[in-house]
Scaffold this active site. Structure first.
Site, short mmCIF file in Angstrom:
data_model
loop_
_atom_site.label_atom_id
_atom_site.label_comp_id
_atom_site.label_asym_id
_atom_site.label_seq_id
_atom_site.Cartn_x
_atom_site.Cartn_y
_atom_site.Cartn_z
N GLY A 72 0.81 -1.22 0.00
CA GLY A 72 0.00 0.00 0.00
C GLY A 72 0.84 1.26 0.00
CG ASP A 73 0.30 3.95 2.26
OD1 ASP A 73 -0.86 4.25 1.94
OD2 ASP A 73 0.62 3.57 3.41
CE LYS A 85 -3.16 2.15 -3.70
NZ LYS A 85 -2.02 2.03 -2.77
N GLY A 136 -5.94 5.74 1.91
CA GLY A 136 -5.68 7.18 1.95
C GLY A 136 -4.86 7.50 0.73
CG HIS A 137 -5.78 6.42 -2.75
ND1 HIS A 137 -6.46 5.76 -3.74
CD2 HIS A 137 -5.31 5.45 -1.91
CE1 HIS A 137 -6.39 4.45 -3.51
NE2 HIS A 137 -5.72 4.25 -2.40
CD GLN A 155 -6.95 -1.26 0.81
OE1 GLN A 155 -7.74 -1.83 0.07
NE2 GLN A 155 -7.20 -0.09 1.35
CB THR A 206 -3.73 5.31 11.19
OG1 THR A 206 -2.56 4.88 10.49
CG2 THR A 206 -4.91 4.42 10.80
#
Ligand code: GDP
Ligand code: IMO
Ligand code: MG
Length: 423
Positions: free
Chosen positions: A12-13, A16, A40-41, A224, A301
């Site tokens: 993830g991260d 994207k 969170g994009h 993700q 988060t």
């Protein structure tokens, strides 16, 4: 017209959001196919930084339709806050944002169940974002879920009550101490549902079928990363959806033979937020430098992301399960200043050297074997042309392309839309 996919190849991260925003002008429709507000994009342009959770990353382009697919799980409370966050941009999202009637809804008690499950696991916790993702997908596959289309019928609240009551009983079963006021959570939830109901709900699989017939271009946006896929990731330390290419078929109703390009995106190093194995994780100054220069804190988060060297064994595996046709690399700028860079090219596994991802990559089974490559000193963040990249970076890219056998067609050198180099 074919459909292209963009998905993350690590945990993830991988940027994207930024890259979907960069590519959107080429597409008529951008569609999210799985995940929910655990995502969170981040997008940056014109000095603005914005994080999207459930809304596709094409939303800032007025002429593009943005679609939340059936594979996505939607929390009305988070979604309405997300809409409010867009208000200052004066976007006409009632016109260009559609929601699939078949998308499932995250209830307040799903969030509580997530918390109860994680608390009960103690040290073995998944490190969930606590957004209720796992419990919502469990109700989906358990055939108990409530869907967006249900909101158009009178009796959905009856269904809601029965499910929420069952969840409360289940929370009791976990026998853990979590504090909550369900009445308040439900008030917020029902208010948010009323706002959600003002949005445009559609039969999205039919919409996308017709759009393809009319020759419209579609970009499917993943959330993700492949190593968090519920089947192919580092189970059980994964999310609860199929984050890999097949997830776009089930999450949008797109037939496999309509998919053309599969853009696989990765960081020039590796990060992971939450628990689970991470063979190339660093606990030294190099890892600290990546975290600091890369500002590696979770967009949802705020948790610090664990950092480590690029893992080509895991990356190659991800390209295989997704059928990646083009690679995109972000955050090369963060590695500026490292004298040498390490890249994991194989694992030591039960005394043997292996080049595939085994069933279990816990540290007691697997240790990385590295190749060292020279680093680059130059600041990359102002570069615009692939020909001006430092020779050590070109060497790094050439090495990755050779190992992965897929071209790296885009290099991102900063968070802003404009800090993007096409090759
Ligand atoms: P996503 O979940 O895959 O969309 O990625 P996130 O937005 O959670 O995390 C990627 C982070 O890296 C965000 O803060 C982006 O603004 C940032 N970012 C994206 N591309 C680059 C890049 O090439 N260089 C740097 N320094 N930051 C980048
Ligand atoms: P984007 O789309 C990074 C991680 C969590 C946890 C595990 C399970 O921004 O790349 P969940 O809440 O799904 O039950 O958490 O998956 N995780 C992510 N890590 N980026 C994400 O999304 C993530 N979504 C979930 O940290 O380890
Ligand atoms: Mg993210």
């Amino acid at each position: 017209m074919a459909v292209d996919l963009l998905l993350g190849l690590q945990w993830g991260d991988e940027g994207k959001g930024k890259i979907v925003d960069v590519l959107t002008s080429k597409y008529d429709i951008v569609a999210r196919f799985q995940g929910g507000p655990n995502a969170g994009h981040t997008l940056e342009f014109d000095g603005i930084k914005h994080v999207l959770r459930t809304i596709p990353s094409g939303i800032f382009h007025k002429n593009t339709i943005n679609l939340i697919g059936n594979g996505v799980v939607i929390d009305p409370v988070v979604f309405v806050k997300e809409l409010e966050g867009l208000d200052k941009f004066k976007l006409d999202y009632r016109k260009n944002l559609f929601i699939s009637r078949k998308a499932h809804i995250i209830l307040p008690t799903h969030r509580l169940l997530d918390a109860a499950s994680e608390t009960s696991k103690g040290k073995a916790k998944i490190g969930s974002t606590l957004k209720g993702i796992g419990p919502t997908y469990m109700d989906k596959t358990g055939r108990n879920g409530i869907r967006i289309g249900d909101l158009e019928f009178e009796n959905w609240q009856k269904k809601y009550r029965a499910l929420a009551d069952k969840h409360e009983a289940l929370i009791g079963f976990y026998n853990v101490d979590i504090q909550y006021n369900l009445e308040e959570m439900e008030k917020e939830f029902f208010e948010a549902v009323e706002v959600l109901k003002t949005m445009r709900f559609i039969d999205s699989e039919d919409y996308l079928y017709q759009a393809q017939k009319e020759g419209k271009s579609i970009l499917a946006e993943g959330a993700q990363g492949s190593l968090l896929d519920v089947d192919f990731g580092t189970y059980p330390f994964v999310t609860s959806s199929n984050t890999t290419a097949a997830g776009a078929c089930t999450g949008l109703g797109i037939p496999p033979n309509k998919i053309k390009e599969v853009y696989g995106i990765f960081k020039a190093y590796t990060t992971r937020v939450g628990s689970g194995p991470f063979p190339t994780e660093l606990f030294d100054k190099a890892g600290e430098q990546m975290a600091k220069l890369g500002n590696e804190f979770g967009a949802v988060t705020g948790r610090p992301r664990r950092c480590g060297w690029l893992d080509l064994v895991a990356l190659k595996y991800a390209t295989q399960v997704n059928g990646v046709t083009q690679l995109m690399m972000i955050k090369g700028d963060v590695l500026s200043g490292f004298k040498t860079l390490k890249v994991c090219i194989a694992y030591k596994y039960k005394g043997e050297t292996i080049r595939h991802l085994p069933f279990n990559i816990e540290p007691e089974n697997v240790s990385p074997i590295y190749k060292e490559l020279p680093g680059w000193k130059e600041d990359l963040t102002k570069l615009k042309d692939a020909n001006n990249l430092p020779k050590e970076l070109i060497n790094y890219i050439d090495f990755l392309e050779k190992e992965l056998e897929i071209p790296i067609k885009l290099v991102s050198v900063g968070p802003d839309r404009t800090q993007t180099i096409h090759r």
